[in-house]
Design a protein around this motif. Structure first.
Motif, short mmCIF file in Angstrom:
data_model
loop_
_atom_site.label_atom_id
_atom_site.label_comp_id
_atom_site.label_asym_id
_atom_site.label_seq_id
_atom_site.Cartn_x
_atom_site.Cartn_y
_atom_site.Cartn_z
N ASN A 53 0.83 -1.21 0.00
CA ASN A 53 0.00 0.00 0.00
C ASN A 53 0.87 1.26 0.00
N ASP A 54 2.04 1.20 -0.61
CA ASP A 54 2.99 2.30 -0.49
C ASP A 54 2.81 3.42 -1.51
N ASP A 55 1.89 3.29 -2.43
CA ASP A 55 1.58 4.41 -3.31
C ASP A 55 0.07 4.54 -3.39
N PRO A 56 -0.44 5.75 -3.62
CA PRO A 56 -1.88 5.98 -3.56
C PRO A 56 -2.70 5.15 -4.55
N VAL A 57 -2.21 4.93 -5.75
CA VAL A 57 -2.96 4.17 -6.75
C VAL A 57 -3.07 2.71 -6.31
N THR A 58 -1.96 2.12 -5.89
CA THR A 58 -1.98 0.73 -5.43
C THR A 58 -2.83 0.59 -4.19
N ALA A 59 -2.71 1.51 -3.27
CA ALA A 59 -3.49 1.46 -2.02
C ALA A 59 -4.99 1.51 -2.34
N ARG B 106 -13.00 -4.20 -0.58
CA ARG B 106 -14.44 -3.88 -0.55
C ARG B 106 -15.26 -4.91 -1.32
N GLN B 107 -14.71 -5.43 -2.42
CA GLN B 107 -15.40 -6.48 -3.17
C GLN B 107 -15.55 -7.73 -2.31
N ILE B 108 -14.49 -8.09 -1.61
CA ILE B 108 -14.53 -9.26 -0.73
C ILE B 108 -15.53 -9.03 0.40
N ARG B 109 -15.45 -7.86 1.01
CA ARG B 109 -16.35 -7.53 2.12
C ARG B 109 -17.81 -7.58 1.67
N LYS B 110 -18.08 -7.12 0.46
CA LYS B 110 -19.47 -7.13 -0.05
C LYS B 110 -19.98 -8.55 -0.18
N ILE C 200 -17.80 -7.99 9.42
CA ILE C 200 -16.41 -7.95 9.85
C ILE C 200 -16.18 -6.63 10.58
N SER C 201 -15.61 -6.71 11.78
CA SER C 201 -15.40 -5.50 12.57
C SER C 201 -14.21 -4.69 12.08
N ALA C 202 -13.23 -5.32 11.44
CA ALA C 202 -12.04 -4.61 10.96
C ALA C 202 -12.42 -3.70 9.78
N SER C 203 -11.73 -2.57 9.68
CA SER C 203 -11.96 -1.65 8.56
C SER C 203 -11.32 -2.19 7.29
N ASP C 204 -11.66 -1.58 6.15
CA ASP C 204 -11.04 -1.98 4.88
C ASP C 204 -9.53 -1.81 4.95
N GLU C 205 -9.08 -0.71 5.54
CA GLU C 205 -7.65 -0.46 5.67
C GLU C 205 -6.98 -1.51 6.54
N GLU C 206 -7.65 -1.92 7.62
CA GLU C 206 -7.08 -2.95 8.48
C GLU C 206 -6.99 -4.29 7.75
N ASP D 127 -8.70 -12.37 15.66
CA ASP D 127 -9.45 -11.66 16.70
C ASP D 127 -10.08 -10.38 16.15
N GLN D 128 -9.50 -9.82 15.09
CA GLN D 128 -10.01 -8.59 14.50
C GLN D 128 -11.21 -8.83 13.57
N LEU D 129 -11.35 -10.05 13.14
CA LEU D 129 -12.44 -10.37 12.22
C LEU D 129 -13.69 -10.60 13.04
#
Length: 191
Positions: free
Chosen positions: A121-127, A135-139, A148-154, A189-191
């Motif tokens: 996640n070291d450049d904005p486009v890749t991140a 988000r696709q997985i989460r959906k 899932i309690s963890a954020s997308d970033e987490e 534990d975060q999931l």
């Protein structure tokens, strides 16, 4: 000078070049890859190669993008069709990363690896690309009633953390298993 390729011939030849090059990158790694060896196998001239790609970096990056997209489609299909839970997903991901980082130079290349393309996640486009995939997985999971309690970033960071751990298994040495178990527990534990 040879005859110009038809559009159909160009499309077929480009696929062949990428297939041959992907195999070579997997076996040899980026540093040992030689365009001349590729052109010989593909049956084209060196100039013919340069009508398709600026250099081996451009070829490699296109192959990485194609492979990243293929892997992501496969992951989404597995999660959807096999009803894979978040826990199952991260456990399977870790196993695949461990296997691939020891057997496939595409995943751990000295120039730019598939893992970097998939998870860093070291450049904005890749991140942003990585967050979109999360988000696709989460959906899919949300549609199946899995919250899932963890954020997308987490979640994106968790994938990156697994990749870092797996690519450095040899450097970590004997402490790898205990380190992996701690990270696994924290992650689950975060999931």
């Amino acid at each position: 000078m040879g005859r110009p390729y038809t559009e159909e011939e160009r499309a077929e030849l480009k696929i062949r070049i990428k297939e041959l090059a992907a195999d070579m990158f997997i076996q040899q790694g980026f540093k040992e890859f030689r365009i001349q060896q590729l052109t010989k196998q593909a049956g084209i001239s060196l100039g013919g190669f340069y009508t398709f790609y600026k250099d081996k970096e451009a070829l490699y990056e296109e192959i990485l993008r194609d492979e990243k997209n293929r892997i992501r489609r496969k992951i989404l299909t597995i999660i959807e069709e096999e009803n894979q839970t978040p826990n199952d997903f991260f456990m399977d991901l870790a196993k695949v990363l461990l296997d691939k980082t020891t057997s496939n130079k595409f995943y751990t290349n000295e120039y730019s690896s598939l893992l970097e393309t998939l998870v860093w996640n070291d450049d904005p486009v890749t991140a942003e690309d990585n967050l979109y995939f999360i988000r696709q997985i989460r959906k899919i999971w949300a549609d199946k009633g899995i919250d899932i309690s963890a954020s997308d970033e987490e979640l994106a960071s968790a994938v990156a953390m697994l990749a870092i751990l797996c690519t450095n298994k040899e450097k970590i040495g004997a402490g790898f298993d205990s380190c992996y178990q701690v990270i696994e527990k924290l992650l689950l534990d975060q999931l």
